[in-house]
Design a protein around this motif. Structure first.
Motif, PDB file in Angstrom:
ATOM      1  N   GLY A 253      -6.782  19.260  25.718  1.00 20.94           N
ATOM      2  CA  GLY A 253      -7.185  20.515  26.319  1.00 20.94           C
ATOM      3  C   GLY A 253      -8.053  20.355  27.551  1.00 20.94           C
ATOM      4  O   GLY A 253      -8.342  21.303  28.244  1.00 20.94           O
ATOM      5  N   THR A 254      -8.494  19.128  27.855  1.00 25.49           N
ATOM      6  CA  THR A 254      -9.311  18.902  29.030  1.00 25.49           C
ATOM      7  C   THR A 254      -8.445  19.022  30.274  1.00 25.49           C
ATOM      8  O   THR A 254      -7.488  18.278  30.449  1.00 25.49           O
ATOM      9  N   THR A 255      -8.774  19.940  31.140  1.00 24.32           N
ATOM     10  CA  THR A 255      -7.955  20.139  32.334  1.00 24.32           C
ATOM     11  C   THR A 255      -8.718  19.924  33.622  1.00 24.32           C
ATOM     12  O   THR A 255      -8.152  19.977  34.692  1.00 24.32           O
ATOM     13  N   GLY A 256      -9.998  19.655  33.547  1.00 26.09           N
ATOM     14  CA  GLY A 256     -10.752  19.408  34.762  1.00 26.09           C
ATOM     15  C   GLY A 256     -11.578  20.611  35.172  1.00 26.09           C
ATOM     16  O   GLY A 256     -11.253  21.745  34.878  1.00 26.09           O
ATOM     17  N   SER A 257     -12.684  20.341  35.863  1.00 28.30           N
ATOM     18  CA  SER A 257     -13.585  21.391  36.301  1.00 28.30           C
ATOM     19  C   SER A 257     -13.575  21.472  37.816  1.00 28.30           C
ATOM     20  O   SER A 257     -12.846  20.751  38.483  1.00 28.30           O
ATOM     21  N   GLU A 258     -14.391  22.341  38.361  1.00 28.10           N
ATOM     22  CA  GLU A 258     -14.383  22.552  39.804  1.00 28.10           C
ATOM     23  C   GLU A 258     -14.835  21.310  40.565  1.00 28.10           C
ATOM     24  O   GLU A 258     -14.516  21.153  41.736  1.00 28.10           O
ATOM     25  N   ASP A 259     -15.601  20.397  39.921  1.00 27.73           N
ATOM     26  CA  ASP A 259     -16.015  19.175  40.606  1.00 27.73           C
ATOM     27  C   ASP A 259     -15.069  18.012  40.299  1.00 27.73           C
ATOM     28  O   ASP A 259     -15.367  16.872  40.590  1.00 27.73           O
ATOM     29  N   PHE A 325      -9.123  10.764  37.367  1.00 29.95           N
ATOM     30  CA  PHE A 325      -7.698  10.969  37.633  1.00 29.95           C
ATOM     31  C   PHE A 325      -6.870  10.526  36.430  1.00 29.95           C
ATOM     32  O   PHE A 325      -5.956  11.238  35.981  1.00 29.95           O
ATOM     33  N   LEU A 326      -7.189   9.365  35.877  1.00 31.15           N
ATOM     34  CA  LEU A 326      -6.443   8.851  34.731  1.00 31.15           C
ATOM     35  C   LEU A 326      -6.503   9.815  33.548  1.00 31.15           C
ATOM     36  O   LEU A 326      -5.519   9.977  32.824  1.00 31.15           O
ATOM     37  N   THR A 327      -7.637  10.456  33.336  1.00 33.16           N
ATOM     38  CA  THR A 327      -7.825  11.299  32.159  1.00 33.16           C
ATOM     39  C   THR A 327      -7.466  12.768  32.387  1.00 33.16           C
ATOM     40  O   THR A 327      -7.702  13.604  31.519  1.00 33.16           O
ATOM     41  N   THR A 328      -6.891  13.088  33.535  1.00 31.24           N
ATOM     42  CA  THR A 328      -6.476  14.460  33.789  1.00 31.24           C
ATOM     43  C   THR A 328      -5.145  14.754  33.106  1.00 31.24           C
ATOM     44  O   THR A 328      -4.223  13.932  33.136  1.00 31.24           O
ATOM     45  N   LEU A 329      -5.036  15.909  32.487  1.00 35.76           N
ATOM     46  CA  LEU A 329      -3.804  16.286  31.809  1.00 35.76           C
ATOM     47  C   LEU A 329      -2.694  16.604  32.816  1.00 35.76           C
ATOM     48  O   LEU A 329      -2.941  16.763  34.014  1.00 35.76           O
ATOM     49  N   TRP A 330      -1.471  16.729  32.314  1.00 34.13           N
ATOM     50  CA  TRP A 330      -0.287  16.967  33.150  1.00 34.13           C
ATOM     51  C   TRP A 330      -0.270  18.430  33.562  1.00 34.13           C
ATOM     52  O   TRP A 330       0.466  19.251  33.041  1.00 34.13           O
ATOM     53  N   SER A 331      -1.101  18.759  34.543  1.00 34.76           N
ATOM     54  CA  SER A 331      -1.302  20.121  35.007  1.00 34.76           C
ATOM     55  C   SER A 331      -1.468  20.100  36.516  1.00 34.76           C
ATOM     56  O   SER A 331      -2.287  19.342  37.051  1.00 34.76           O
ATOM     57  N   PRO A 374       0.559  16.699  26.927  1.00 36.09           N
ATOM     58  CA  PRO A 374       0.865  15.588  27.838  1.00 36.09           C
ATOM     59  C   PRO A 374      -0.361  15.127  28.616  1.00 36.09           C
ATOM     60  O   PRO A 374      -0.996  15.904  29.320  1.00 36.09           O
ATOM     61  N   GLY A 375      -0.697  13.862  28.457  1.00 34.40           N
ATOM     62  CA  GLY A 375      -1.854  13.297  29.114  1.00 34.40           C
ATOM     63  C   GLY A 375      -3.047  13.158  28.205  1.00 34.40           C
ATOM     64  O   GLY A 375      -4.075  12.614  28.613  1.00 34.40           O
ATOM     65  N   ASN A 542       7.150  18.433  40.572  1.00 30.98           N
ATOM     66  CA  ASN A 542       7.468  19.598  39.749  1.00 30.98           C
ATOM     67  C   ASN A 542       7.016  19.310  38.320  1.00 30.98           C
ATOM     68  O   ASN A 542       7.656  18.548  37.599  1.00 30.98           O
ATOM     69  N   LEU A 543       5.904  19.912  37.910  1.00 31.87           N
ATOM     70  CA  LEU A 543       5.364  19.717  36.574  1.00 31.87           C
ATOM     71  C   LEU A 543       5.823  20.797  35.607  1.00 31.87           C
ATOM     72  O   LEU A 543       5.462  20.772  34.423  1.00 31.87           O
ATOM     73  N   GLY A 544       6.597  21.744  36.095  1.00 30.06           N
ATOM     74  CA  GLY A 544       7.016  22.869  35.267  1.00 30.06           C
ATOM     75  C   GLY A 544       8.337  22.626  34.574  1.00 30.06           C
ATOM     76  O   GLY A 544       9.013  21.622  34.800  1.00 30.06           O
ATOM     77  N   PRO A 545       8.759  23.560  33.758  1.00 36.30           N
ATOM     78  CA  PRO A 545       9.990  23.385  32.973  1.00 36.30           C
ATOM     79  C   PRO A 545      11.266  23.738  33.728  1.00 36.30           C
ATOM     80  O   PRO A 545      12.360  23.399  33.283  1.00 36.30           O
ATOM     81  N   GLU A 546      11.150  24.423  34.859  1.00 39.24           N
ATOM     82  CA  GLU A 546      12.333  24.921  35.555  1.00 39.24           C
ATOM     83  C   GLU A 546      12.636  24.074  36.787  1.00 39.24           C
ATOM     84  O   GLU A 546      11.762  23.458  37.390  1.00 39.24           O
ATOM     85  N   THR A 547      13.893  24.062  37.183  1.00 37.54           N
ATOM     86  CA  THR A 547      14.304  23.339  38.378  1.00 37.54           C
ATOM     87  C   THR A 547      13.730  24.011  39.619  1.00 37.54           C
ATOM     88  O   THR A 547      13.722  25.240  39.731  1.00 37.54           O
ATOM     89  N   LEU A 548      13.265  23.219  40.550  1.00 37.78           N
ATOM     90  CA  LEU A 548      12.658  23.698  41.785  1.00 37.78           C
ATOM     91  C   LEU A 548      13.648  23.529  42.931  1.00 37.78           C
ATOM     92  O   LEU A 548      14.302  22.500  43.062  1.00 37.78           O
ATOM     93  N   ARG A 549      13.775  24.547  43.777  1.00 33.33           N
ATOM     94  CA  ARG A 549      14.624  24.484  44.974  1.00 33.33           C
ATOM     95  C   ARG A 549      13.734  24.209  46.184  1.00 33.33           C
ATOM     96  O   ARG A 549      12.775  24.938  46.428  1.00 33.33           O
TER      97      ARG A 549
END
Length: 585
Positions: A253-259, A325-331, A374-375, A542-549
């Motif tokens: 659940g760790t996604t990073g803070s403003e710093d 950077f290593l500990t940041t989730l896939w977001s 993920p991550g 592209n980290l999302g589930p859908e194909t990107l154009r």
């Protein structure tokens, strides 16, 4: 910048390209070798220095600039060599000093620089200094080299404070004095066999100046400094209610803070004390006596990132691993925050950012990114734990690596990631050798899963790791399909994807480049796309589930997966994929 912007996008400049000649380490891609698991030449199942030397051409073909060797010093191997008994000799399990000299010469002939590990926070309890300290008794100059204290309580039966070991259990062990009576306690932030040195002691400081010069005189190009944030402890060694851990940021659940912080920093009175900086200023002056831009690399689990940047001021270390950077989730949002803060913090002190995704202390990123979160960073994965999705994890790992290698600065690769190796998540618990497993009461499986011997050939015993087929840890059957000979020359293999990325990174000078975030690309409103420009290259993940154009006027340079083209010539980027492209066909 404007020439590389797709129509209707906006960019935000974060980091400017460097100009003119610069030290090699500012942009280098450095490959970590864990000696006991890289290649075995003598057939005993444990990797060694001649084995490494025999495989250096693989690293030259891969395209790395330097190699970092984890410890190969004389050691009883209670913690895989991070318990050093002699800093000026090679352990017989790895070879001899002559083998080290041969490795250095061969690497330099191939254009590869060599960084060696330095372990200054603690020694082995079999180091002559500690043997002398135990024999000499309380108050002696010999004990003053280490952190010895009297215990608390009526008879000193309680530890001097309440600190815990990173590997689990108390951080203090009580001696039995030579006359058989209970004695003083010694501090070990890690294993009981790794007593902490006292860095207020002038003899300790002079000894490590001498060790630096010993290896610099032999031709090493730098030092990775183990536990660089732990050498100095708070005065008085006060009690602390926290718990030391290998990775404090190992929380789902760790996604990073403003710093840019992700929780990867170690806190407490034993970590990141201001006194460490005096030590590294002193070491910087020692390295400055030698030509060739020798470097110091900090293993410092420190946050916020502005605090980490203090280690790489122009008169201290040259690099510091970016564990945030290593500990940041896939977001996408979290990655953008941590990259931005990293570059801004290091720009303040004129230092490069040093990116990393895997090493010998963490679950391999090809497996972390395949977990339900993920991550997430468990301290090891066992057969009874939730298992990562191997295919999905590798897909994301390739995308993450292409993202990392496109960032300005330096980057570290961990041996085997160029093959896409996953963590060995079903290793028999009875095989585990990491002291974390035992000291945690068999609750933290530890780091053995990322330290499995490498597969070089698919169809040989031990997958070519050793001439006898022996391996000190058992390889999973799946390693056959990851072997080097199964991937070399195969279009789209992970190995060839890495080779191409390193070649293109050098060709387009991305390590010394700039970074500007790109907003407004088609289909990016979902917040699941990370896009930036470095020099003339547009990087899109592209980290999302859908194909990107992506716009049809892109010239594809590289991608982590095969791409398709739509009928209107738009580039289709599937989920969990990174693309490098240029505008204008």
């Amino acid at each position: 910048m404007a020439t590389t912007q797709p129509t209707s996008t906006t960019t935000t400049l974060v980091h400017r390209a460097t100009s003119g000649a610069a030290e090699w380490w500012r942009t280098a891609v450095i490959y970590q070798v864990y000696p006991r698991s890289f290649a075995d030449a003598d057939g005993d199942g444990i990797g060694d220095l001649p084995g490494i030397t025999s495989r250096l051409r693989h690293l030259a073909r891969l395209g790395v600039d330097a190699v970092w060797l984890s410890p190969f010093y004389r050691s009883p191997q209670h913690d895989a060599g991070y318990d050093v008994a002699d800093y000026r000799d090679v352990d017989p399990v790895f070879g001899t000093l002559a083998d080290a000299d041969d490795l250095l010469a061969t690497a330099h002939d191939l254009g590869i620089r060599v960084i060696v590990d330095l372990v200054p926070n603690h020694t082995s309890d079999e180091h002559p200094w500690f043997v002398q300290a135990v024999a000499a008794g309380p108050g002696s100059p010999e004990r003053a080299r280490y952190v010895f204290r009297d215990g608390r309580g009526t008879d000193g039966e309680q530890p001097p404070n309440n600190w815990t070991s990173v590997f689990g259990g108390p951080a203090w062990t009580r001696l039995t004095e030579p006359d058989g009576t209970p004695g003083q306690w010694y501090l070990h932030l890690f294993d009981v066999h790794q007593p902490d040195l006292d860095w207020t002691n002038d003899e300790v400081r002079e000894e490590f100046r001498s060790v630096l010069r010993f290896w610099l005189d032999r031709g090493v190009d730098g030092f990775r400094v183990d536990v660089a944030h732990g050498l100095v402890k708070a005065e008085g060694l006060p009690d602390w209610d926290g718990t030391s851990a290998m990775i404090d940021g190992a929380h789902e659940g760790t996604t990073g803070s403003e710093d840019g912080a992700t929780g990867a920093g170690s806190t407490g009175p034993m970590w990141d004390q201001d006194g460490v900086h005096e030590i590294y200023r002193d070491w910087h002056s020692v390295l400055a006596e030698y030509d060739g831009d020798r470097c110091l690399v900090a293993e410092a689990w420190v946050e916020p990132l502005a605090r980490l940047a203090a280690y790489v001021r122009d008169d201290e270390m040259h690099q510091a691993f970016n564990f945030s950077f290593l500990t940041t989730l896939w977001s996408a949002d979290a990655l953008r925050r941590v990259v931005t803060e990293s570059l801004e913090a290091n720009d303040e002190v004129g230092a490069p950012t040093t990116w990393v995704l895997s090493n010998h202390d963490v679950v391999r990123h090809a497996s972390r990114l395949g977990l339900a979160t993920p991550g997430a960073k468990p301290n090891g994965i066992g057969a009874q734990d939730p298992q990562p999705d191997e295919e999905l994890g590798l897909r994301r790992a390739r995308a993450a690596t292409l993202l990392m290698l496109a960032l300005p600065g330096s980057a570290y690769l961990y041996q085997g990631e160029e093959l896409g190796l996953p963590e060995h998540t079903t290793l028999d618990d009875d095989e585990r050798q990491d002291p974390t497993w035992w000291r945690s009461g068999r609750t933290e499986r530890g780091r053995d899963g990322c330290r499995i011997p490498l597969p070089w050939t698919a169809d040989e015993p031990g997958h070519g790791f050793s001439p006898t087929g022996a391996t000190w840890l058992t390889q999973p059957d799946s390693f056959a399909r990851y072997a080097l000979d199964a991937q070399r020359g195969v279009r789209g293999s992970t190995y060839e994807t890495y080779r191409s990325a390193l070649r293109l990174r050098r060709e387009f000078r991305l390590g010394s480049g700039s970074l500007a975030w790109v907003d407004g690309l088609p289909d990016t409103a979902r917040g699941s796309v990370l896009a930036f420009v470095n020099r003339e290259i547009l990087v899109v993940t592209n980290l999302g589930p859908e194909t990107l154009r992506l716009p049809a006027d892109l010239q594809l340079v590289h991608a982590s997966q095969d791409l398709a083209v739509a009928e209107d010539d738009a580039v289709l980027v599937p989920a969990d994929t990174t693309v490098w492209a240029r505008l204008g066909r």
